[in-house]
Design a protein around this motif. Structure first.
Motif, PDB file in Angstrom:
ATOM      1  N   LEU A   1      15.593   9.145   7.611  1.00 12.95           N
ATOM      2  CA  LEU A   1      14.771   8.041   7.117  1.00 12.95           C
ATOM      3  C   LEU A   1      14.251   7.268   8.323  1.00 12.95           C
ATOM      4  CD1 LEU A   1      13.706   6.325   4.736  1.00 12.95           C
ATOM      5  CD2 LEU A   1      15.756   4.910   4.986  1.00 12.95           C
ATOM      6  N   GLY A   2      12.939   7.338   8.522  1.00 14.79           N
ATOM      7  CA  GLY A   2      12.352   6.650   9.667  1.00 14.79           C
ATOM      8  C   GLY A   2      12.091   5.186   9.395  1.00 14.79           C
ATOM      9  N   ALA A   3      11.601   4.884   8.188  1.00 15.98           N
ATOM     10  CA  ALA A   3      11.257   3.505   7.848  1.00 15.98           C
ATOM     11  C   ALA A   3      11.087   3.395   6.341  1.00 15.98           C
ATOM     12  CB  ALA A   3       9.969   3.076   8.552  1.00 15.98           C
ATOM     13  N   SER A   4      11.258   2.185   5.834  1.00 14.83           N
ATOM     14  CA  SER A   4      11.027   1.938   4.410  1.00 14.83           C
ATOM     15  C   SER A   4      10.378   0.576   4.235  1.00 14.83           C
ATOM     16  CB  SER A   4      12.337   2.011   3.604  1.00 14.83           C
ATOM     17  OG  SER A   4      13.261   1.029   4.043  1.00 14.83           O
ATOM     18  N   PHE A   5       9.545   0.479   3.202  1.00 13.78           N
ATOM     19  CA  PHE A   5       8.888  -0.786   2.873  1.00 13.78           C
ATOM     20  C   PHE A   5       8.810  -0.876   1.357  1.00 13.78           C
ATOM     21  CE2 PHE A   5       5.816  -4.051   2.230  1.00 13.78           C
ATOM     22  CZ  PHE A   5       5.793  -4.842   3.380  1.00 13.78           C
ATOM     23  N   PHE A   6       9.512  -1.865   0.800  1.00 14.10           N
ATOM     24  CA  PHE A   6       9.536  -2.067  -0.642  1.00 14.10           C
ATOM     25  C   PHE A   6       8.643  -3.258  -0.995  1.00 14.10           C
ATOM     26  CE2 PHE A   6      12.779   0.929  -0.333  1.00 14.10           C
ATOM     27  CZ  PHE A   6      13.237   1.315  -1.596  1.00 14.10           C
TER      28      PHE A   6
ATOM     29  N   LEU B   1       9.097   5.762   3.716  1.00 13.28           N
ATOM     30  CA  LEU B   1       9.124   5.507   2.269  1.00 13.28           C
ATOM     31  C   LEU B   1       8.423   4.185   1.973  1.00 13.28           C
ATOM     32  CD1 LEU B   1      12.266   5.987   0.000  1.00 13.28           C
ATOM     33  CD2 LEU B   1      10.679   4.094  -0.338  1.00 13.28           C
ATOM     34  N   MET B   2       7.451   4.235   1.073  1.00 11.09           N
ATOM     35  CA  MET B   2       6.775   3.020   0.603  1.00 11.09           C
ATOM     36  C   MET B   2       6.940   2.946  -0.904  1.00 11.09           C
ATOM     37  SD  MET B   2       3.189   3.026   2.718  1.00 11.09           S
ATOM     38  CE  MET B   2       3.115   3.350   4.483  1.00 11.09           C
ATOM     39  N   ASP B   3       7.631   1.925  -1.360  1.00  8.32           N
ATOM     40  CA  ASP B   3       7.921   1.786  -2.782  1.00  8.32           C
ATOM     41  C   ASP B   3       7.032   0.728  -3.433  1.00  8.32           C
ATOM     42  OD1 ASP B   3       9.860   2.278  -5.133  1.00  8.32           O
ATOM     43  OD2 ASP B   3       9.923   0.101  -4.897  1.00  8.32           O
ATOM     44  N   ALA B   4       6.633   0.996  -4.686  1.00  5.02           N
ATOM     45  CA  ALA B   4       5.871   0.045  -5.504  1.00  5.02           C
ATOM     46  C   ALA B   4       4.555  -0.362  -4.850  1.00  5.02           C
ATOM     47  CB  ALA B   4       6.716  -1.185  -5.825  1.00  5.02           C
ATOM     48  N   LEU B   5       3.793   0.627  -4.418  1.00 10.53           N
ATOM     49  CA  LEU B   5       2.501   0.354  -3.773  1.00 10.53           C
ATOM     50  C   LEU B   5       1.578  -0.429  -4.698  1.00 10.53           C
ATOM     51  CD1 LEU B   5       0.806   0.845  -1.223  1.00 10.53           C
ATOM     52  CD2 LEU B   5       0.042   2.999  -2.235  1.00 10.53           C
ATOM     53  N   ASP B   6       1.754  -0.280  -6.001  1.00 10.92           N
ATOM     54  CA  ASP B   6       0.923  -1.003  -6.969  1.00 10.92           C
ATOM     55  C   ASP B   6       1.164  -2.511  -6.940  1.00 10.92           C
ATOM     56  OD1 ASP B   6       3.414   0.274  -8.239  1.00 10.92           O
ATOM     57  OD2 ASP B   6       3.023  -1.404  -9.588  1.00 10.92           O
ATOM     58  N   GLU B   7       2.265  -2.953  -6.311  1.00 10.70           N
ATOM     59  CA  GLU B   7       2.553  -4.379  -6.236  1.00 10.70           C
ATOM     60  C   GLU B   7       1.947  -5.035  -4.993  1.00 10.70           C
ATOM     61  OE1 GLU B   7       6.237  -5.950  -7.418  1.00 10.70           O
ATOM     62  OE2 GLU B   7       6.699  -4.311  -8.794  1.00 10.70           O
ATOM     63  N   CYS B   8       1.158  -4.285  -4.255  1.00  8.53           N
ATOM     64  CA  CYS B   8       0.355  -4.857  -3.172  1.00  8.53           C
ATOM     65  C   CYS B   8      -0.840  -5.562  -3.814  1.00  8.53           C
ATOM     66  CB  CYS B   8      -0.112  -3.758  -2.219  1.00  8.53           C
ATOM     67  SG  CYS B   8      -1.146  -4.350  -0.863  1.00  8.53           S
ATOM     68  N   ASP B   9      -1.042  -6.824  -3.460  1.00 11.38           N
ATOM     69  CA  ASP B   9      -2.009  -7.665  -4.165  1.00 11.38           C
ATOM     70  C   ASP B   9      -3.470  -7.270  -3.964  1.00 11.38           C
ATOM     71  OD1 ASP B   9      -0.121  -9.316  -5.371  1.00 11.38           O
ATOM     72  OD2 ASP B   9      -0.016 -10.662  -3.652  1.00 11.38           O
ATOM     73  N   VAL B  10      -3.791  -6.645  -2.840  1.00  9.94           N
ATOM     74  CA  VAL B  10      -5.200  -6.401  -2.503  1.00  9.94           C
ATOM     75  C   VAL B  10      -5.519  -4.915  -2.704  1.00  9.94           C
ATOM     76  CG1 VAL B  10      -6.979  -6.622  -0.735  1.00  9.94           C
ATOM     77  CG2 VAL B  10      -5.101  -8.279  -0.825  1.00  9.94           C
ATOM     78  N   ASP B  11      -6.323  -4.622  -3.719  1.00  6.99           N
ATOM     79  CA  ASP B  11      -6.645  -3.233  -4.053  1.00  6.99           C
ATOM     80  C   ASP B  11      -7.313  -2.502  -2.895  1.00  6.99           C
ATOM     81  OD1 ASP B  11      -5.605  -3.667  -6.556  1.00  6.99           O
ATOM     82  OD2 ASP B  11      -7.543  -3.869  -7.564  1.00  6.99           O
TER      83      ASP B  11
END
Length: 236
Positions: A94-99, A175-185
């Motif tokens: 696992l190199g990096a994660s962003f939730f 790993l990037m989780d819940a990309l849909d919760e980023c506010d700016v489309d």
């Protein structure tokens, strides 16, 4: 005399400060942060087939760069993400994660996603550190620039400069989780446009696991990617 000693101590601190500390990161975005410590992971014996499929993709030479795990609200995407992250960390790939998490400060946007990932990768892959430091030395404000410039300077270029003969790891997953919760489309679509360029790094086998709801901006973003760049799995 006391004042002089204090000033000398302060000056010495700044002289030896690590440039990586200048990167603006999002605290609490990593899967194992204090903020996430009470979040659920998959119960033993559940989601076995799915977890095995992701684990195989992460290390397979034939695996595509991006694995998009998508499903509607309540399908357990983040629970799966945390479970996968834990297993990948145990396997030291696992190199990096962003939730992402809407409403939780910078976890709800992409402003600091690449500095946060670059900082984690530099810890996971020590050979990457000089390249990231060089980018910061060249522009101490790089962490405040546009997403494309951040991606190019503190993530992609250091990866391109890696010497594979000096690496102790072959497989690395971001790993990037819940990309849909980023506010700016528009930021979501730009992230999806930038990620395939990671394939230009030949020193290691990079993989990106993304999870999200199948919302329109993300579906449109994936439609613009070449088929060979990603594989998708919808969960129910």
């Amino acid at each position: 005399m006391q004042t002089g000693i204090n000033n000398g101590t302060i000056n010495a601190h700044f002289l030896h400060a690590d440039p990586l500390d200048k990167l603006p990161i999002v605290k609490g975005a990593e899967f194992d942060s204090y903020t996430n410590q009470h979040q659920d992971e998959c119960l033993p014996g559940t989601r076995t087939e799915l977890l095995n499929e992701v684990a195989e993709w992460a290390v397979s030479p034939e695996g595509k760069l991006i694995f998009w795990l998508n499903g509607m609200a309540g399908t357990g995407k983040s629970t799966i993400s945390r479970t996968v992250a834990r297993r990948l960390e145990e396997e030291k790939i696992l190199g990096a994660s962003f939730f992402f998490k809407r409403g939780e400060g910078d976890r709800g946007n992409a402003i600091k996603i690449f500095p946060t990932i670059a900082r984690q990768l530099a810890k996971s892959i020590p050979q990457l550190t000089p390249g990231v430091r060089k980018a910061i030395d060249n522009n101490s404000d790089i962490g405040t620039k546009g997403l494309k410039e951040q991606f190019d300077k503190i993530l992609l270029q250091p990866l391109l400069d890696l010497d594979s003969s000096a690496l102790s790891v072959l497989n690395v997953v971001i790993l990037m989780d819940a990309l849909d919760e980023c506010d700016v489309d528009k930021d979501v679509r730009l992230i999806l446009q930038l990620l395939p360029r990671l394939q230009n790094s030949k020193a290691m086998r990079l993989r990106v696991l993304l999870t999200s709801r199948p919302e329109l901006p993300i579906r449109l973003g994936f439609k613009k990617l070449a088929h060979q760049d990603h594989e998708d799995l919808m969960i129910a």
